[in-house]
Design a protein around this motif. Structure first.
Motif, short mmCIF file in Angstrom:
data_model
loop_
_atom_site.label_atom_id
_atom_site.label_comp_id
_atom_site.label_asym_id
_atom_site.label_seq_id
_atom_site.Cartn_x
_atom_site.Cartn_y
_atom_site.Cartn_z
N VAL A 230 10.96 -22.59 10.43
CA VAL A 230 9.57 -23.71 10.62
C VAL A 230 8.51 -23.06 9.27
O VAL A 230 8.47 -22.24 9.53
CB VAL A 230 9.57 -23.97 11.88
N THR A 231 7.63 -24.20 8.76
CA THR A 231 6.81 -23.64 7.98
C THR A 231 5.49 -24.67 8.67
O THR A 231 5.74 -25.80 9.31
CB THR A 231 6.67 -24.50 6.51
N HIS A 232 4.53 -24.61 8.05
CA HIS A 232 3.24 -24.82 8.87
C HIS A 232 3.26 -26.89 8.09
O HIS A 232 3.17 -26.62 6.73
CB HIS A 232 1.87 -24.54 8.36
N GLU A 233 3.23 -27.29 9.16
CA GLU A 233 2.65 -28.76 8.02
C GLU A 233 1.44 -29.00 7.60
O GLU A 233 0.76 -28.40 8.66
CB GLU A 233 3.09 -30.23 9.34
N THR A 234 1.44 -29.89 6.78
CA THR A 234 -0.14 -29.51 5.14
C THR A 234 -1.03 -30.19 5.97
O THR A 234 -2.35 -30.71 5.06
CB THR A 234 0.45 -28.88 4.03
N LYS A 235 -0.73 -31.33 6.81
CA LYS A 235 -1.89 -32.73 6.85
C LYS A 235 -2.01 -32.66 8.06
O LYS A 235 -3.31 -33.47 8.22
CB LYS A 235 -1.10 -34.01 6.91
N GLN A 236 -2.29 -31.33 8.97
CA GLN A 236 -3.00 -31.38 9.69
C GLN A 236 -4.03 -30.76 9.90
O GLN A 236 -4.47 -29.67 8.48
CB GLN A 236 -1.84 -30.11 10.72
N PRO A 237 -5.15 -30.35 10.64
CA PRO A 237 -6.88 -30.33 9.98
C PRO A 237 -6.20 -28.69 9.66
O PRO A 237 -5.93 -27.71 10.77
CB PRO A 237 -7.56 -30.50 11.33
N GLY A 238 -7.69 -28.47 8.44
CA GLY A 238 -7.64 -26.50 8.76
C GLY A 238 -6.59 -25.52 8.05
O GLY A 238 -6.16 -24.73 7.57
N VAL A 239 -5.46 -26.69 7.38
CA VAL A 239 -4.04 -25.70 6.74
C VAL A 239 -4.34 -26.46 5.21
O VAL A 239 -4.82 -27.75 5.25
CB VAL A 239 -3.15 -26.28 6.74
N SER A 240 -4.35 -24.82 4.68
CA SER A 240 -4.85 -24.85 3.16
C SER A 240 -3.39 -25.49 2.91
O SER A 240 -2.84 -24.45 1.71
CB SER A 240 -5.31 -23.85 2.43
N GLU A 241 -3.02 -26.56 1.69
CA GLU A 241 -2.34 -26.44 0.91
C GLU A 241 -2.04 -25.99 -0.61
O GLU A 241 -0.56 -25.49 -0.92
CB GLU A 241 -2.10 -28.16 0.66
N LYS A 242 -4.01 -25.46 -0.86
CA LYS A 242 -3.66 -24.23 -1.67
C LYS A 242 -2.70 -23.01 -1.69
O LYS A 242 -1.99 -22.08 -2.30
CB LYS A 242 -5.10 -24.04 -2.55
N LYS A 243 -2.37 -22.33 -0.02
CA LYS A 243 -2.18 -21.36 0.21
C LYS A 243 -0.62 -21.86 0.75
O LYS A 243 -0.02 -21.31 -0.17
CB LYS A 243 -2.66 -21.07 1.46
N TYR A 244 -0.34 -23.15 1.46
CA TYR A 244 0.93 -23.03 2.05
C TYR A 244 1.89 -23.73 1.54
O TYR A 244 2.46 -24.60 1.93
CB TYR A 244 0.91 -23.37 3.41
N GLY A 245 1.23 -25.02 0.24
CA GLY A 245 2.33 -26.01 -0.82
C GLY A 245 2.15 -27.36 0.19
O GLY A 245 1.61 -26.91 0.96
N VAL A 246 1.80 -28.56 0.10
CA VAL A 246 2.08 -29.94 0.05
C VAL A 246 3.26 -30.00 0.80
O VAL A 246 4.59 -29.91 0.45
CB VAL A 246 1.74 -30.55 -0.92
N ALA A 247 3.42 -30.29 2.26
CA ALA A 247 5.05 -30.10 3.16
C ALA A 247 3.99 -31.26 4.59
O ALA A 247 3.92 -30.78 5.00
CB ALA A 247 5.15 -28.89 4.01
N PRO A 248 4.53 -32.28 4.22
CA PRO A 248 3.46 -33.09 5.14
C PRO A 248 5.30 -33.12 5.89
O PRO A 248 6.25 -33.35 5.23
CB PRO A 248 2.87 -33.98 4.49
N PHE A 249 4.57 -34.19 7.08
CA PHE A 249 5.91 -35.21 7.69
C PHE A 249 6.32 -35.61 6.59
O PHE A 249 5.69 -37.05 6.20
CB PHE A 249 4.90 -35.78 8.89
N GLY A 250 7.73 -36.53 6.50
CA GLY A 250 8.61 -36.52 6.00
C GLY A 250 9.01 -37.02 3.92
O GLY A 250 9.75 -37.60 3.84
N SER A 251 8.31 -34.78 4.02
CA SER A 251 8.71 -34.49 3.16
C SER A 251 9.88 -33.66 2.63
O SER A 251 10.64 -33.78 1.49
CB SER A 251 7.36 -33.80 2.09
N GLY A 252 10.57 -33.90 4.14
CA GLY A 252 12.31 -33.44 3.91
C GLY A 252 11.82 -32.07 4.44
O GLY A 252 10.78 -31.41 4.32
N ALA A 253 13.21 -31.34 3.53
CA ALA A 253 13.08 -29.79 3.66
C ALA A 253 12.04 -29.00 2.45
O ALA A 253 12.08 -29.24 1.42
CB ALA A 253 14.41 -29.67 3.35
#
Length: 351
Positions: A230-253
């Motif tokens: 698993v990786t961190h879903e990035t639209k939840q509050p407090g998760v940095s897309e700069k650090k973890y990339g862009v991986a929202p629900f529905g974006s796939g693998a």
């Protein structure tokens, strides 16, 4: 109707299987695997399912069966249990939870206790809980507790899977869902004429050091491997897309790119996904990936490995959350990659 085998996933999530005691999850996984694959296991807790020619080079698909847990370290004179972490806990999520203790004579349910706010001093109320300030209360006389629950008894949060909209919510999604995906990818390949021996591995003890992957990788000596986690879903509050990339629900693998990950396999996967219309995203890792791939990569003479991840909210909590669409995309991208592999692949890094 679900696009995934939800009934099997829920059976995996319902059982308790902390690091070092993966037996219950392995039993569920192996029973399902035996319906279409050759199965085996090793002394360390790894479970194996394979298809394809038995004498062909192996490709390993790894997803870990273990979950974070607790282990009893002391039983005091009043029957309260002190515990140590098995894996990485934020003690704040433990407060007030129900716990299932995997005692030798049968499971015992307890609750995790903490001083009530009414009896705290003013300065205590603003302090974060520490694990050593918590205890487990099983509601039994101390003599029974000392008899039933010896030091070394494992425990997990008592929280089963539910659906919330299109999303699965449960403890142990990290990473029972990865073990689910590698077996479902194997199932998707079972009727194909395979060039390789494809082995799904439900690995043990990832949460305390990726040790099962090391044992399993040595046993299989594969030519390539994939770790699913698993990786961190990035639209939840407090998760940095700069650090973890862009991986929202529905974006796939989500595919990891970094120095320990095989750029050849990652490129093959992205090419196969684009051609098949499978959604995916990329995330960067500057050093290691923090998954079973780190151990597999360094086994024997080295195994070219990729990391496929499922976006997950509330990781290492009793209510982790994943989206079924992303689970399906991870399954599809692995199966599609294997079907597209040439007869003699070259995984050499060439810049």
């Amino acid at each position: 109707m679900s696009d995934i085998n939800r009934e099997f996933l829920f059976r995996l999530l319902e059982v308790a299987a902390p690091s070092g005691l993966e037996r219950r999850a392995a039993d569920v996984w192996l029973k399902e695997a035996a319906t279409f694959a050759r199965t085996s296991e090793d002394h360390y807790g790894n479970a194996y399912a394979e298809i394809g020619p038995e004498d062909a080079p192996a490709i390993a698909l790894m997803g870990h069966l273990d979950e974070i847990g607790l282990i009893v370290s002391h039983v005091n004179d009043d029957g309260f249990l002190a515990v140590l972490p098995v894996g990485g806990w934020d003690p704040q999520v433990l407060v007030g939870q129900r716990i299932r203790l995997l005692a030798p004579g049968g499971d015992v349910i307890g609750v995790i206790g903490k001083k009530a706010i009414h009896v705290m001093e003013a300065d205590e109320r603003s302090k974060a809980s520490k694990l050593e300030d918590l205890w487990i209360d099983v509601g039994l006389p101390k003599e029974e507790v000392q008899s039933l629950i010896p030091v070394g008894t494992y425990g997990v949060i008592e929280q089963g899977p539910i659906m919330v909209g299109t999303r699965v919510v449960s403890r142990a999604l990290d990473n029972r869902v990865g073990a689910f995906i590698v077996l479902e990818a194997l199932r998707a390949l079972k009727d194909h004429d395979l060039k390789y021996r494809v082995v799904a591995v439900g690995t043990s003890q990832e949460e305390i050091g990726c040790f099962g992957a090391q044992v399993g990788g040595y046993r299989l000596d594969p030519i390539a491997g994939v770790a699913v986690d698993v990786t961190h879903e990035t639209k939840q509050p407090g998760v940095s897309e700069k650090k973890y990339g862009v991986a929202p629900f529905g974006s796939g693998a989500n595919l990891t790119v970094g120095p320990m990950v095989s750029p050849v396999i990652t490129r093959q996967m992205t090419d196969a996904a684009r051609e098949a219309g499978i959604p995916f995203t990329l995330s960067a890792a500057g050093r290691y990936s923090g998954t079973d791939a780190d151990a597999l990569t360094l086994v024997r003479a080295g195994v070219p490995s990729a990391v496929v991840s499922i976006p997950n909210r509330y990781m290492h909590s009793p209510s982790e959350m994943v989206d079924e669409r992303d689970v399906k995309a991870c399954t599809d991208i692995i199966a599609t990659w294997i079907r597209a592999l040439p007869e003699s692949p070259d995984f050499t890094r060439r810049g």
